[in-house]
Design an enzyme around this catalytic site. Structure first.
Site, mmCIF file in Angstrom:
data_model
loop_
_atom_site.group_PDB
_atom_site.id
_atom_site.type_symbol
_atom_site.label_atom_id
_atom_site.label_comp_id
_atom_site.label_asym_id
_atom_site.label_seq_id
_atom_site.Cartn_x
_atom_site.Cartn_y
_atom_site.Cartn_z
ATOM 1 N N LEU A 118 -17.126 9.885 9.220
ATOM 2 C CA LEU A 118 -15.736 10.147 8.846
ATOM 3 C C LEU A 118 -15.747 10.663 7.416
ATOM 4 O O LEU A 118 -16.513 10.166 6.585
ATOM 5 C CB LEU A 118 -14.887 8.872 8.943
ATOM 6 C CG LEU A 118 -14.685 8.268 10.340
ATOM 7 C CD1 LEU A 118 -13.915 6.952 10.237
ATOM 8 C CD2 LEU A 118 -13.968 9.228 11.269
ATOM 9 N N ASP A 119 -14.904 11.648 7.125
ATOM 10 C CA ASP A 119 -14.903 12.175 5.764
ATOM 11 C C ASP A 119 -14.294 11.161 4.806
ATOM 12 O O ASP A 119 -13.719 10.154 5.215
ATOM 13 C CB ASP A 119 -14.193 13.528 5.686
ATOM 14 C CG ASP A 119 -12.734 13.446 6.090
ATOM 15 O OD1 ASP A 119 -11.978 12.707 5.428
ATOM 16 O OD2 ASP A 119 -12.324 14.122 7.051
ATOM 17 N N ILE A 120 -14.402 11.430 3.532
ATOM 18 C CA ILE A 120 -14.050 10.442 2.510
ATOM 19 C C ILE A 120 -12.578 10.050 2.559
ATOM 20 O O ILE A 120 -12.218 8.925 2.214
ATOM 21 C CB ILE A 120 -14.428 10.986 1.107
ATOM 22 C CG1 ILE A 120 -14.294 9.887 0.042
ATOM 23 C CG2 ILE A 120 -13.599 12.208 0.750
ATOM 24 C CD1 ILE A 120 -14.848 10.272 -1.311
ATOM 25 N N THR A 122 -10.687 9.994 5.380
ATOM 26 C CA THR A 122 -10.327 9.480 6.698
ATOM 27 C C THR A 122 -10.686 8.006 6.780
ATOM 28 O O THR A 122 -11.743 7.583 6.319
ATOM 29 C CB THR A 122 -11.053 10.260 7.802
ATOM 30 O OG1 THR A 122 -10.729 11.644 7.690
ATOM 31 C CG2 THR A 122 -10.630 9.775 9.176
#
EC number: 5.4.99.22
Length: 386
Positions: A118-120, A122
């Protein structure tokens, strides 16, 4: 009697990357990269991709011998983690930002493997496991593990946009689409909440799909991965370990046989109970990740007290394209499981006063009477009687 020798071309042993993945050294993809980089040796020689090994071969990774006896004692473990905003999906961040591994329990052998990323910005559900083969199957597109997200978008969403997102749009790395979109309650003005499902885990796929329609994603949270739901009982920044039944259901989804868990010792059980109580509380302000903040100290292991079994579904596995035609539309937004352990909120007492009319004056407040403190020395002193 047949004296014909056995076929010498029949492969003997098991593929190296599969062996290391099963032992929890890393996911199969990670191991394949290590082999290509020359970091894996077999019997003192640099290993090659696809090489087969047996129980007598000595395997080293970065010069460290893999002790198969100790690794075989490790069992298949799975963690459910509620990722907060501000954590990066890497083991070591050169900028010193908090990572998703900082709060996980330490392992005596093996290591935690994250299932996807998951990106930072999210938040939400992330799975970790000690079984590299399980991680590889959960991430592989051929097993069609659906991911459900709760997304808040800013802008006017029309029916034409929804139809385009369901039918598919062209992104930079190829066509993509949602298998289902359902509007959720909440949101004000131009902010609207939706639940959407994707069948693969491409980089920032959900954000890019909504942005392709000229909309802005202001919040994004993963709430489901296959049969595993993220419930409100697991607070932000906390994790819990799956029990045997949950792991068996998840393993059957990708065609893996269940692995029995060993009995816990009394000392281990007491430690787990202590950490369980510790994990049940929400994160303190000093524990929350912030942008530009250095990594927080590593938390000790523990699990959330509340446990929720994933919903059982038909087993999945690699299927030929002819058998997959009926599932091209993907899966819909799933119904949330009941949270039976959640305590109801206490109802506020109703005010019995009549409603005020437009011309009424505000009620006068009672004057606050300040009480003088007791004089010093007034009372029983220790060791003396009156």
């Amino acid at each position: 009697m047949n004296d014909t020798p056995e076929n010498p071309h029949v492969p003997v042993g098991e593929k190296l990357q599969k062996v290391l993945a099963r032992l929890g050294v890393g996911s199969r993809r990670d191991v394949e990269v290590w082999i290509a980089e020359g970091r894996v040796n077999v019997n003192g020689s640099v290993a090659s991709l696809g090489q087969r090994v047996d129980s007598h071969d000595a395997i080293t990774v970065d010069g460290h011998l893999i002790r198969r006896e100790e690794a075989a004692e490790s069992v298949r473990r799975v963690l459910i983690y509620n990722k907060p905003e501000g954590e990066v999906c890497t083991r070591d961040d050169p900028e010193g930002r908090p990572t998703i591994f900082d709060r996980l329990p330490r392992l005596r052998t093996g290591r935690w493997i994250n299932v996807g990323r998951l990106d930072i910005n999210t938040t939400g559900l992330l799975l970790f496991t000690t079984d590299g083969e399980l991680a590889n199957r959960l991430m592989h597109p051929s097993y069609e593990m659906d991911r459900e997200y709760a997304v808040r978008v800013r802008g006017e969403v029309t029916e034409e946009m929804i139809e385009r997102l369901l039918n598919g749009v062209m992104l930079e790395d190829g066509p993509a689409k949602f298998s289902d979109i359902q509007q959720a309650p909440g949101g004000e003005g131009f902010n609207h909440w939706y639940h959407c499902v994707v069948m693969e885990g491409r980089n920032r796929e959900v954000r890019r799909l909504w942005e392709s329609q000229g909309l802005v994603v202001s919040r994004l949270k993963r709430v489901r991965f296959g049969p595993v739901f993220l419930t409100s009982e697991l607070t932000m920044g906390r994790y819990r370990e799956m029990d045997q039944r949950e792991i068996d259901i998840l393993s059957e989804e990708v065609g893996l046989k269940p692995v029995a868990l060993p009995g816990m010792t009394t000392k281990a059980r007491e430690k787990a109970e202590r950490q369980q109580r510790k994990q049940a509380r929400p994160l303190a302000r000093s524990e929350r990740p912030e942008a530009g903040r250095k990594r927080a100290p590593r938390r000790e292991d523990g699990e959330n007290a509340a446990r929720r079994a994933p919903a059982s579904r038909p087993a999945r596995g690699p299927q030929p394209s002819a058998e997959r035609k009926g599932r091209e539309q993907g899966t819909p937004v799933a119904e949330r499981p009941r949270e039976s352990n959640r305590k109801p909120r206490p109802s506020k007492p109703r005010d019995e006063r009549p409603a005020s009319a437009p011309g009424d004056k505000p009620a006068a407040r009672k004057p606050q009477v300040k009480r003088r403190p007791k004089p010093a020395g007034d009372g029983m002193r220790p060791g003396f009687r009156r």
